[in-house]
Scaffold this motif. Structure first.
Motif, PDB file in Angstrom:
ATOM      1  N   PRO A   7       0.833  -1.211   0.000  1.00 14.68           N
ATOM      2  CA  PRO A   7       0.000   0.000   0.000  1.00 14.68           C
ATOM      3  C   PRO A   7       0.866   1.260   0.000  1.00 14.68           C
ATOM      4  O   PRO A   7       1.915   1.298   0.643  1.00 14.68           O
ATOM      5  N   THR A   8       0.436   2.285  -0.754  1.00 10.41           N
ATOM      6  CA  THR A   8       1.120   3.575  -0.778  1.00 10.41           C
ATOM      7  C   THR A   8       0.068   4.679  -0.858  1.00 10.41           C
ATOM      8  O   THR A   8      -1.092   4.407  -1.212  1.00 10.41           O
ATOM      9  N   PRO A   9       0.449   5.923  -0.601  1.00  9.08           N
ATOM     10  CA  PRO A   9      -0.506   7.028  -0.712  1.00  9.08           C
ATOM     11  C   PRO A   9      -1.028   7.262  -2.128  1.00  9.08           C
ATOM     12  O   PRO A   9      -2.065   7.880  -2.299  1.00  9.08           O
ATOM     13  N   VAL A  10      -0.326   6.779  -3.156  1.00  4.76           N
ATOM     14  CA  VAL A  10      -0.774   6.994  -4.534  1.00  4.76           C
ATOM     15  C   VAL A  10      -1.468   5.776  -5.113  1.00  4.76           C
ATOM     16  O   VAL A  10      -1.842   5.768  -6.278  1.00  4.76           O
ATOM     17  N   GLY A  11      -1.645   4.742  -4.329  1.00  8.09           N
ATOM     18  CA  GLY A  11      -2.298   3.521  -4.777  1.00  8.09           C
ATOM     19  C   GLY A  11      -1.413   2.322  -4.488  1.00  8.09           C
ATOM     20  O   GLY A  11      -0.226   2.473  -4.203  1.00  8.09           O
ATOM     21  N   PRO A  12      -1.986   1.132  -4.543  1.00  5.12           N
ATOM     22  CA  PRO A  12      -1.203  -0.064  -4.241  1.00  5.12           C
ATOM     23  C   PRO A  12      -0.186  -0.372  -5.335  1.00  5.12           C
ATOM     24  O   PRO A  12      -0.441  -0.181  -6.521  1.00  5.12           O
ATOM     25  N   LEU A  13       0.988  -0.840  -4.897  1.00  7.00           N
ATOM     26  CA  LEU A  13       2.004  -1.313  -5.830  1.00  7.00           C
ATOM     27  C   LEU A  13       1.949  -2.830  -5.835  1.00  7.00           C
ATOM     28  O   LEU A  13       1.832  -3.459  -4.782  1.00  7.00           O
ATOM     29  N   LEU A 131       6.538  18.504 -17.147  1.00  3.75           N
ATOM     30  CA  LEU A 131       6.736  17.180 -16.582  1.00  3.75           C
ATOM     31  C   LEU A 131       6.710  16.066 -17.618  1.00  3.75           C
ATOM     32  O   LEU A 131       7.394  15.071 -17.465  1.00  3.75           O
ATOM     33  N   GLY A 132       5.909  16.222 -18.637  1.00  2.00           N
ATOM     34  CA  GLY A 132       5.798  15.153 -19.628  1.00  2.00           C
ATOM     35  C   GLY A 132       4.875  14.057 -19.133  1.00  2.00           C
ATOM     36  O   GLY A 132       4.263  14.163 -18.072  1.00  2.00           O
ATOM     37  N   GLY A 133       4.800  13.010 -19.905  1.00  2.00           N
ATOM     38  CA  GLY A 133       3.882  11.925 -19.600  1.00  2.00           C
ATOM     39  C   GLY A 133       4.344  11.052 -18.455  1.00  2.00           C
ATOM     40  O   GLY A 133       5.490  11.097 -18.031  1.00  2.00           O
ATOM     41  N   PHE A 134       3.412  10.263 -17.968  1.00  2.00           N
ATOM     42  CA  PHE A 134       3.712   9.317 -16.893  1.00  2.00           C
ATOM     43  C   PHE A 134       2.695   8.194 -16.973  1.00  2.00           C
ATOM     44  O   PHE A 134       1.948   7.948 -16.030  1.00  2.00           O
ATOM     45  N   ALA A 135       2.652   7.561 -18.146  1.00  2.00           N
ATOM     46  CA  ALA A 135       1.735   6.449 -18.396  1.00  2.00           C
ATOM     47  C   ALA A 135       0.295   6.822 -18.060  1.00  2.00           C
ATOM     48  O   ALA A 135      -0.445   6.068 -17.452  1.00  2.00           O
ATOM     49  N   GLU A 138      -0.178  11.666 -14.959  1.00  2.00           N
ATOM     50  CA  GLU A 138       0.640  12.850 -14.776  1.00  2.00           C
ATOM     51  C   GLU A 138       0.510  13.422 -13.368  1.00  2.00           C
ATOM     52  O   GLU A 138       1.465  13.934 -12.803  1.00  2.00           O
ATOM     53  N   GLY A 139      -0.669  13.340 -12.776  1.00  2.00           N
ATOM     54  CA  GLY A 139      -0.857  13.814 -11.415  1.00  2.00           C
ATOM     55  C   GLY A 139       0.023  13.063 -10.417  1.00  2.00           C
ATOM     56  O   GLY A 139       0.509  13.640  -9.448  1.00  2.00           O
ATOM     57  N   VAL A 140       0.246  11.790 -10.662  1.00  2.00           N
ATOM     58  CA  VAL A 140       1.112  10.992  -9.795  1.00  2.00           C
ATOM     59  C   VAL A 140       2.558  11.465  -9.941  1.00  2.00           C
ATOM     60  O   VAL A 140       3.281  11.592  -8.944  1.00  2.00           O
ATOM     61  N   TRP A 143       2.920  14.631  -8.001  1.00  2.00           N
ATOM     62  CA  TRP A 143       2.834  14.333  -6.579  1.00  2.00           C
ATOM     63  C   TRP A 143       4.157  13.779  -6.064  1.00  2.00           C
ATOM     64  O   TRP A 143       4.664  14.195  -5.009  1.00  2.00           O
ATOM     65  N   LEU A 144       4.747  12.829  -6.807  1.00  2.00           N
ATOM     66  CA  LEU A 144       6.012  12.226  -6.395  1.00  2.00           C
ATOM     67  C   LEU A 144       7.140  13.251  -6.400  1.00  2.00           C
ATOM     68  O   LEU A 144       7.965  13.278  -5.471  1.00  2.00           O
ATOM     69  N   LEU A 145       7.192  14.098  -7.422  1.00  2.00           N
ATOM     70  CA  LEU A 145       8.241  15.124  -7.478  1.00  2.00           C
ATOM     71  C   LEU A 145       8.105  16.130  -6.354  1.00  2.00           C
ATOM     72  O   LEU A 145       9.102  16.607  -5.801  1.00  2.00           O
ATOM     73  N   ARG A 146       6.879  16.452  -5.974  1.00  2.00           N
ATOM     74  CA  ARG A 146       6.672  17.338  -4.823  1.00  2.00           C
ATOM     75  C   ARG A 146       7.136  16.659  -3.532  1.00  2.00           C
ATOM     76  O   ARG A 146       7.776  17.284  -2.690  1.00  2.00           O
ATOM     77  N   LEU A 147       6.805  15.389  -3.366  1.00  2.00           N
ATOM     78  CA  LEU A 147       7.249  14.633  -2.196  1.00  2.00           C
ATOM     79  C   LEU A 147       8.770  14.658  -2.092  1.00  2.00           C
ATOM     80  O   LEU A 147       9.334  14.797  -1.007  1.00  2.00           O
TER      81      LEU A 147
END
Length: 151
Positions: A7-13, A131-135, A138-140, A143-147
């Motif tokens: 589990p992660t804040p952006v969804g399960p891995l 930022l470009g694409g992220f499959a 893009e919001g993820v 979010w990760l870059l801000r983290l």
């Protein structure tokens, strides 16, 4: 083969591993569920993911990857991307120069990367700061870059 949901804040891995290393780490759509067959490697990955999302600067460099079936150029690209320090970004063009690829080929390689977070594709952006694409997520990426403190 072993597998584990993390589990992660952006969804399960969903992570899969062979005896040689990680085979893949995928960000799942909320609500998906898969059986867990953890291994020591996947338990270590889960601890590292937790540390990453807790802001402890985890880079995943020590996590072995199983690159079976991948072209040498993609392996070289992924290894270069793994070395981008947390809190920093590189452009598609910069990565292309390092790996002898076009920026478009770098983008395609990042889109096809089976190692979410472990190969930090979020750290590869356009030279002008977009930022470009992220499959399709893009919001993820933002979010990760801000983290990480990169934006």
């Amino acid at each position: 083969m072993h597998s584990l949901l993390i589990p992660t804040p952006v969804g399960p891995l969903y992570a899969k591993a062979s005896t040689q290393g990680l085979l893949s780490v995928e960000l799942l759509v909320w609500g998906e569920g898969l059986p867990e067959r953890p291994s020591a490697l996947l338990g270590d990955l889960a601890r590292r993911v937790e540390a990453y999302f807790a802001g402890k600067g985890e880079t995943f460099l020590q996590v072995p990857l199983d690159y079976s079936g991948l072209e040498a150029r993609r392996v070289a690209l992924y290894e270069e991307v793994r070395r981008i320090p947390i809190g920093e970004t590189r452009s598609y063009a910069q990565m292309g120069r390092l790996c002898g690829l076009t920026p478009r080929a770098v983008g395609a390689g990042m889109r096809a990367c089976p190692f979410f977070l472990v190969v930090p594709a979020q750290r590869v952006i356009h030279a002008d700061g977009r930022l470009g694409g992220f499959a399709g997520r893009e919001g993820v990426k933002e979010w990760l870059l801000r983290l990480e403190g990169a934006i």
